[in-house]
Scaffold this active site. Sequence first.
Site, short mmCIF file in Angstrom:
data_model
loop_
_atom_site.label_atom_id
_atom_site.label_comp_id
_atom_site.label_asym_id
_atom_site.label_seq_id
_atom_site.Cartn_x
_atom_site.Cartn_y
_atom_site.Cartn_z
N LYS A 44 -2.97 16.24 -10.19
CA LYS A 44 -2.26 15.98 -11.45
C LYS A 44 -1.51 17.24 -11.92
CE LYS A 44 -3.21 11.66 -11.80
NZ LYS A 44 -2.14 10.67 -11.76
N ASN A 78 0.87 -1.17 0.00
CA ASN A 78 0.00 0.00 0.00
C ASN A 78 0.91 1.22 0.00
OD1 ASN A 78 -1.78 2.05 0.30
ND2 ASN A 78 -2.67 1.31 2.24
N TYR A 137 -8.79 15.62 -7.89
CA TYR A 137 -7.91 14.79 -8.73
C TYR A 137 -7.11 15.68 -9.69
CZ TYR A 137 -6.80 11.41 -12.47
OH TYR A 137 -6.17 10.65 -13.43
N SER A 175 -2.20 13.81 -16.08
CA SER A 175 -3.46 13.63 -16.79
C SER A 175 -3.81 14.92 -17.51
CB SER A 175 -4.58 13.29 -15.80
OG SER A 175 -5.84 13.37 -16.45
P1 NAP Z 1 -6.41 1.73 -12.39
O1 NAP Z 1 -6.86 0.85 -13.50
O2 NAP Z 1 -7.34 2.10 -11.31
O3 NAP Z 1 -5.06 1.09 -11.76
C1 NAP Z 1 -4.43 1.71 -10.67
C2 NAP Z 1 -3.24 0.89 -10.22
O4 NAP Z 1 -2.69 1.49 -9.04
C3 NAP Z 1 -3.60 -0.54 -9.85
O5 NAP Z 1 -2.50 -1.39 -10.09
C4 NAP Z 1 -3.86 -0.42 -8.35
O6 NAP Z 1 -3.76 -1.68 -7.69
C5 NAP Z 1 -2.74 0.55 -7.96
N1 NAP Z 1 -3.02 1.22 -6.70
C6 NAP Z 1 -4.14 1.93 -6.38
N2 NAP Z 1 -4.04 2.36 -5.10
C7 NAP Z 1 -2.84 1.91 -4.62
C8 NAP Z 1 -2.18 2.02 -3.38
N3 NAP Z 1 -2.72 2.68 -2.33
N4 NAP Z 1 -0.97 1.43 -3.23
C9 NAP Z 1 -0.42 0.73 -4.27
N5 NAP Z 1 -0.99 0.63 -5.47
C10 NAP Z 1 -2.19 1.20 -5.64
O7 NAP Z 1 -5.87 3.13 -12.97
P2 NAP Z 1 -5.34 3.52 -14.44
O8 NAP Z 1 -6.48 4.03 -15.22
O9 NAP Z 1 -4.49 2.45 -14.99
O10 NAP Z 1 -4.46 4.79 -14.08
C11 NAP Z 1 -3.06 4.73 -13.98
C12 NAP Z 1 -2.54 6.16 -13.92
O11 NAP Z 1 -2.93 6.86 -15.10
C13 NAP Z 1 -3.08 6.97 -12.74
O12 NAP Z 1 -2.08 7.81 -12.23
C14 NAP Z 1 -4.17 7.81 -13.39
O13 NAP Z 1 -4.41 8.99 -12.67
C15 NAP Z 1 -3.58 8.07 -14.75
N6 NAP Z 1 -4.56 8.40 -15.78
C16 NAP Z 1 -5.57 7.54 -16.08
C17 NAP Z 1 -6.50 7.92 -17.06
C18 NAP Z 1 -7.67 7.02 -17.43
O14 NAP Z 1 -8.51 7.46 -18.23
N7 NAP Z 1 -7.75 5.82 -16.91
C19 NAP Z 1 -6.36 9.14 -17.73
C20 NAP Z 1 -5.30 9.97 -17.40
C21 NAP Z 1 -4.41 9.59 -16.43
P3 NAP Z 1 -4.52 -2.00 -6.26
O15 NAP Z 1 -5.90 -1.42 -6.38
O16 NAP Z 1 -4.47 -3.47 -6.11
O17 NAP Z 1 -3.70 -1.30 -5.22
#
Ligand code: NAP
Length: 244
Positions: A156, A59, A152, A139
Amino acid sequence: MSRVVIVTGGSRGLGAGLVKAFLERGDTVATCSRSATPQTEAWAADPALAGRFLHACVNLADAAETEAFINQVLAEFGGRVDVLVNNAGVARDGVIGLMGERDTDTVIDLNLRATFRVTRLVSRRMLRQGSGRIINISSIVGVSGYRGLSVYSATKAALDGFTRSLARELGARNITVNSVAPGYLRTEMSHGLDEAQLGQIARRTPAGRLGEPEDVARAVCFLASDDAAFISGQVLVVDGGLTA
Ligand code: NAP
Protein backbone atom coordinates in the site's frame (compact mmCIF):
# COMPACT_ATOMS: atom_id res chain seq x y z
CA MET A 1 -22.17 11.94 -22.41
CA SER A 2 -21.85 9.33 -19.67
CA ARG A 3 -18.26 8.86 -18.44
CA VAL A 4 -16.74 5.39 -18.66
CA VAL A 5 -15.43 4.23 -15.28
CA ILE A 6 -13.48 1.05 -14.52
CA VAL A 7 -13.51 -0.15 -10.90
CA THR A 8 -11.47 -3.28 -10.27
CA GLY A 9 -12.83 -5.69 -7.66
CA GLY A 10 -16.35 -4.27 -7.67
CA SER A 11 -18.27 -7.39 -6.70
CA ARG A 12 -18.44 -6.70 -2.96
CA GLY A 13 -17.08 -4.53 -0.15
CA LEU A 14 -15.62 -1.16 -1.03
CA GLY A 15 -15.56 -1.95 -4.77
CA ALA A 16 -19.31 -2.57 -4.82
CA GLY A 17 -19.80 0.71 -2.95
CA LEU A 18 -17.73 2.46 -5.62
CA VAL A 19 -19.67 0.88 -8.48
CA LYS A 20 -22.96 1.91 -6.86
CA ALA A 21 -21.80 5.49 -6.32
CA PHE A 22 -20.64 5.95 -9.93
CA LEU A 23 -23.82 4.31 -11.31
CA GLU A 24 -25.94 6.66 -9.16
CA ARG A 25 -24.06 9.61 -10.66
CA GLY A 26 -25.03 8.47 -14.16
CA ASP A 27 -21.67 7.02 -15.19
CA THR A 28 -21.12 3.86 -17.23
CA VAL A 29 -19.28 1.34 -15.05
CA ALA A 30 -17.21 -1.73 -15.89
CA THR A 31 -15.97 -3.93 -13.12
CA CYS A 32 -14.33 -7.30 -12.66
CA SER A 33 -13.69 -9.91 -10.00
CA ARG A 34 -12.92 -13.61 -10.07
CA SER A 35 -16.56 -14.47 -9.24
CA ALA A 36 -19.89 -12.83 -9.83
CA THR A 37 -22.05 -12.04 -6.79
CA PRO A 38 -25.80 -11.51 -6.35
CA GLN A 39 -25.01 -7.78 -6.47
CA THR A 40 -23.18 -7.87 -9.83
CA GLU A 41 -25.89 -10.15 -11.24
CA ALA A 42 -28.60 -7.74 -10.07
CA TRP A 43 -26.87 -4.78 -11.72
CA ALA A 44 -26.35 -6.76 -14.94
CA ALA A 45 -30.05 -7.71 -15.03
CA ASP A 46 -31.37 -4.23 -14.18
CA PRO A 47 -33.07 -2.81 -17.31
CA ALA A 48 -32.43 0.72 -16.01
CA LEU A 49 -28.69 0.03 -16.33
CA ALA A 50 -28.81 -1.58 -19.79
CA GLY A 51 -25.71 -0.56 -21.74
CA ARG A 52 -24.28 1.16 -18.68
CA PHE A 53 -22.90 -1.73 -16.59
CA LEU A 54 -20.53 -4.58 -17.28
CA HIS A 55 -19.16 -7.23 -14.95
CA ALA A 56 -16.59 -9.76 -16.15
CA CYS A 57 -15.10 -12.70 -14.26
CA VAL A 58 -11.37 -11.97 -14.40
CA ASN A 59 -8.41 -13.01 -12.31
CA LEU A 60 -6.33 -9.84 -12.29
CA ALA A 61 -3.26 -11.88 -11.42
CA ASP A 62 -3.50 -13.24 -14.98
CA ALA A 63 -2.10 -10.88 -17.63
CA ALA A 64 -4.04 -12.33 -20.60
CA GLU A 65 -7.39 -12.25 -18.76
CA THR A 66 -6.74 -8.68 -17.70
CA GLU A 67 -5.89 -7.51 -21.20
CA ALA A 68 -9.00 -9.24 -22.58
CA PHE A 69 -11.12 -7.42 -19.97
CA ILE A 70 -9.75 -3.99 -20.86
CA ASN A 71 -10.27 -4.73 -24.57
CA GLN A 72 -13.85 -5.81 -23.84
CA VAL A 73 -14.54 -2.56 -21.99
CA LEU A 74 -13.09 -0.52 -24.86
CA ALA A 75 -15.10 -2.48 -27.44
CA GLU A 76 -18.39 -2.17 -25.52
CA PHE A 77 -18.13 1.42 -24.34
CA GLY A 78 -16.89 3.45 -27.29
CA GLY A 79 -13.14 3.00 -26.94
CA ARG A 80 -12.60 5.32 -23.99
CA VAL A 81 -11.94 5.13 -20.26
CA ASP A 82 -12.44 8.33 -18.29
CA VAL A 83 -11.85 7.05 -14.75
CA LEU A 84 -9.86 4.09 -13.45
CA VAL A 85 -10.18 3.06 -9.80
CA ASN A 86 -7.61 0.45 -8.83
CA ASN A 87 -9.56 -1.04 -5.94
CA ALA A 88 -9.01 -4.82 -6.03
CA GLY A 89 -6.68 -5.79 -3.24
CA VAL A 90 -5.95 -8.61 -0.88
CA ALA A 91 -4.49 -8.86 2.62
CA ARG A 92 -2.77 -11.81 4.25
CA ASP A 93 -2.11 -11.71 7.99
CA GLY A 94 1.15 -12.94 9.38
CA VAL A 95 4.17 -11.76 11.33
CA ILE A 96 7.07 -11.52 8.91
CA GLY A 97 8.96 -14.54 10.27
CA LEU A 98 5.99 -16.79 9.50
CA MET A 99 4.77 -15.18 6.29
CA GLY A 100 4.96 -17.80 3.54
CA GLU A 101 6.23 -17.17 0.01
CA ARG A 102 2.87 -18.06 -1.49
CA ASP A 103 0.95 -15.54 0.65
CA THR A 104 3.60 -12.91 -0.03
CA ASP A 105 3.29 -13.49 -3.78
CA THR A 106 -0.52 -13.38 -3.66
CA VAL A 107 -0.46 -9.95 -2.02
CA ILE A 108 2.24 -8.52 -4.29
CA ASP A 109 0.72 -10.01 -7.45
CA LEU A 110 -2.69 -8.43 -6.92
CA ASN A 111 -1.96 -5.24 -4.99
CA LEU A 112 1.02 -4.22 -7.11
CA ARG A 113 1.63 -6.22 -10.31
CA ALA A 114 -2.05 -6.29 -11.30
CA THR A 115 -2.48 -2.60 -10.51
CA PHE A 116 0.58 -1.73 -12.61
CA ARG A 117 -0.74 -3.88 -15.47
CA VAL A 118 -4.26 -2.41 -15.50
CA THR A 119 -2.86 1.10 -15.24
CA ARG A 120 -0.41 0.46 -18.09
CA LEU A 121 -3.20 -0.70 -20.38
CA VAL A 122 -5.67 2.03 -19.43
CA SER A 123 -3.17 4.90 -19.32
CA ARG A 124 -2.27 4.30 -22.98
CA ARG A 125 -5.88 5.01 -23.86
CA MET A 126 -6.06 8.04 -21.55
CA LEU A 127 -2.88 9.45 -23.10
CA ARG A 128 -4.46 9.18 -26.55
CA GLN A 129 -7.69 10.79 -25.26
CA GLY A 130 -5.74 13.56 -23.55
CA SER A 131 -7.74 13.14 -20.34
CA GLY A 132 -8.29 10.76 -17.46
CA ARG A 133 -8.52 10.20 -13.73
CA ILE A 134 -6.71 7.41 -11.92
CA ILE A 135 -7.44 6.67 -8.27
CA ASN A 136 -5.49 4.03 -6.38
CA ILE A 137 -7.03 2.59 -3.23
CA SER A 138 -4.20 2.32 -0.74
CA SER A 139 -4.66 2.15 3.04
CA ILE A 140 -3.77 3.96 6.25
CA VAL A 141 -1.66 0.94 7.18
CA GLY A 142 0.67 1.95 4.33
CA VAL A 143 1.22 5.20 6.24
CA SER A 144 1.12 4.15 9.89
CA GLY A 145 1.84 0.42 9.74
CA TYR A 146 0.03 -2.44 11.50
CA ARG A 147 1.50 -5.39 13.35
CA GLY A 148 1.04 -8.57 11.30
CA LEU A 149 0.34 -6.74 8.03
CA SER A 150 3.87 -5.76 7.00
CA VAL A 151 3.71 -7.18 3.46
CA TYR A 152 0.26 -5.72 2.83
CA SER A 153 1.41 -2.37 4.28
CA ALA A 154 4.46 -2.39 2.01
CA THR A 155 2.28 -2.84 -1.07
CA LYS A 156 0.00 0.00 0.00
CA ALA A 157 2.93 2.36 0.69
CA ALA A 158 4.29 1.37 -2.74
CA LEU A 159 0.96 2.31 -4.32
CA ASP A 160 1.25 5.80 -2.85
CA GLY A 161 4.71 6.10 -4.42
CA PHE A 162 3.27 4.85 -7.70
CA THR A 163 0.58 7.55 -7.45
CA ARG A 164 3.11 10.35 -6.94
CA SER A 165 5.36 9.31 -9.84
CA LEU A 166 2.45 8.71 -12.21
CA ALA A 167 1.01 12.11 -11.37
CA ARG A 168 4.28 13.63 -12.62
CA GLU A 169 4.45 11.34 -15.64
CA LEU A 170 0.88 11.82 -16.88
CA GLY A 171 -0.02 15.28 -15.58
CA ALA A 172 0.89 17.19 -18.74
CA ARG A 173 -1.70 15.15 -20.64
CA ASN A 174 -4.61 16.17 -18.42
CA ILE A 175 -4.55 12.97 -16.37
CA THR A 176 -4.67 13.23 -12.58
CA VAL A 177 -3.52 10.43 -10.31
CA ASN A 178 -4.36 10.23 -6.61
CA SER A 179 -4.54 7.70 -3.81
CA VAL A 180 -7.40 7.28 -1.39
CA ALA A 181 -6.25 5.68 1.86
CA PRO A 182 -9.18 4.29 3.83
CA GLY A 183 -9.13 3.46 7.51
CA TYR A 184 -10.81 0.30 8.73
CA LEU A 185 -13.99 -0.60 6.87
CA ARG A 186 -16.59 -3.21 7.63
CA THR A 187 -15.97 -5.50 4.62
CA GLU A 188 -14.90 -9.11 4.13
CA MET A 189 -11.29 -7.97 4.34
CA SER A 190 -11.70 -6.88 7.96
CA HIS A 191 -13.30 -10.20 8.97
CA GLY A 192 -9.90 -11.25 10.32
CA LEU A 193 -10.35 -8.71 13.11
CA ASP A 194 -12.52 -9.86 16.03
CA GLU A 195 -15.27 -7.74 17.59
CA ALA A 196 -12.96 -6.63 20.42
CA GLN A 197 -10.37 -5.33 17.93
CA LEU A 198 -13.06 -3.64 15.83
CA GLY A 199 -14.51 -2.05 18.99
CA GLN A 200 -11.08 -0.78 19.99
CA ILE A 201 -10.50 0.76 16.54
CA ALA A 202 -13.91 2.47 16.71
CA ARG A 203 -13.12 3.89 20.19
CA ARG A 204 -9.74 5.22 18.99
CA THR A 205 -11.37 6.88 15.97
CA PRO A 206 -12.46 10.48 16.61
CA ALA A 207 -15.59 9.83 14.52
CA GLY A 208 -16.39 6.96 16.92
CA ARG A 209 -17.04 4.30 14.29
CA LEU A 210 -15.52 2.24 11.50
CA GLY A 211 -15.75 3.48 7.92
CA GLU A 212 -18.43 2.45 5.47
CA PRO A 213 -17.84 1.96 1.72
CA GLU A 214 -19.99 5.08 1.11
CA ASP A 215 -17.55 7.21 3.14
CA VAL A 216 -14.73 6.23 0.82
CA ALA A 217 -16.84 6.28 -2.36
CA ARG A 218 -17.70 9.94 -1.80
CA ALA A 219 -13.98 10.83 -1.63
CA VAL A 220 -13.22 8.78 -4.76
CA CYS A 221 -16.09 10.39 -6.68
CA PHE A 222 -14.81 13.81 -5.65
CA LEU A 223 -11.31 13.04 -7.00
CA ALA A 224 -12.93 11.78 -10.21
CA SER A 225 -15.01 14.96 -10.58
CA ASP A 226 -14.28 18.27 -12.32
CA ASP A 227 -14.01 19.89 -8.88
CA ALA A 228 -10.74 17.97 -8.36
CA ALA A 229 -9.17 18.86 -11.73
CA PHE A 230 -6.16 20.57 -10.07
CA ILE A 231 -5.49 17.86 -7.44
CA SER A 232 -2.90 15.25 -8.38
CA GLY A 233 -0.25 13.13 -6.70
CA GLN A 234 -2.01 13.27 -3.33
CA VAL A 235 -2.98 10.67 -0.73
CA LEU A 236 -6.43 11.46 0.66
CA VAL A 237 -6.89 9.69 3.99
CA VAL A 238 -10.50 8.73 4.78
CA ASP A 239 -10.41 7.34 8.31
CA GLY A 240 -12.69 9.39 10.56
CA GLY A 241 -9.59 11.04 12.07
CA LEU A 242 -7.91 7.82 13.27
CA THR A 243 -4.44 8.82 12.06
CA ALA A 244 -4.80 12.56 12.81
P1 NAP B 1 -12.93 -7.34 -0.27
O1 NAP B 1 -14.24 -7.18 0.41
O2 NAP B 1 -12.08 -8.52 0.04
O3 NAP B 1 -13.18 -7.25 -1.87
C1 NAP B 1 -12.11 -7.41 -2.76
C2 NAP B 1 -12.61 -7.34 -4.18
O4 NAP B 1 -11.51 -7.62 -5.07
C3 NAP B 1 -13.67 -8.38 -4.49
O5 NAP B 1 -14.53 -7.89 -5.50
C4 NAP B 1 -12.85 -9.54 -5.02
O6 NAP B 1 -13.63 -10.44 -5.80
C5 NAP B 1 -11.81 -8.78 -5.85
N1 NAP B 1 -10.61 -9.57 -6.08
C6 NAP B 1 -9.83 -10.19 -5.14
N2 NAP B 1 -8.83 -10.86 -5.75
C7 NAP B 1 -8.99 -10.67 -7.09
C8 NAP B 1 -8.29 -11.12 -8.23
N3 NAP B 1 -7.21 -11.91 -8.14
N4 NAP B 1 -8.74 -10.74 -9.46
C9 NAP B 1 -9.84 -9.95 -9.57
N5 NAP B 1 -10.51 -9.48 -8.52
C10 NAP B 1 -10.11 -9.84 -7.30
O7 NAP B 1 -11.99 -6.08 0.00
P2 NAP B 1 -12.36 -4.57 0.45
O8 NAP B 1 -12.30 -4.50 1.91
O9 NAP B 1 -13.56 -4.10 -0.27
O10 NAP B 1 -11.07 -3.81 -0.09
C11 NAP B 1 -11.07 -3.08 -1.29
C12 NAP B 1 -9.79 -2.25 -1.33
O11 NAP B 1 -9.75 -1.38 -0.20
C13 NAP B 1 -8.51 -3.10 -1.26
O12 NAP B 1 -7.52 -2.54 -2.10
C14 NAP B 1 -8.09 -2.95 0.19
O13 NAP B 1 -6.72 -3.14 0.36
C15 NAP B 1 -8.52 -1.53 0.48
N6 NAP B 1 -8.74 -1.26 1.90
C16 NAP B 1 -9.64 -1.97 2.63
C17 NAP B 1 -9.79 -1.68 3.99
C18 NAP B 1 -10.75 -2.46 4.87
O14 NAP B 1 -10.76 -2.22 6.09
N7 NAP B 1 -11.56 -3.35 4.32
C19 NAP B 1 -9.05 -0.65 4.57
C20 NAP B 1 -8.15 0.06 3.79
C21 NAP B 1 -8.02 -0.25 2.45
P3 NAP B 1 -13.21 -12.03 -6.02
O15 NAP B 1 -12.77 -12.53 -4.68
O16 NAP B 1 -14.42 -12.68 -6.57
O17 NAP B 1 -12.09 -12.01 -7.01
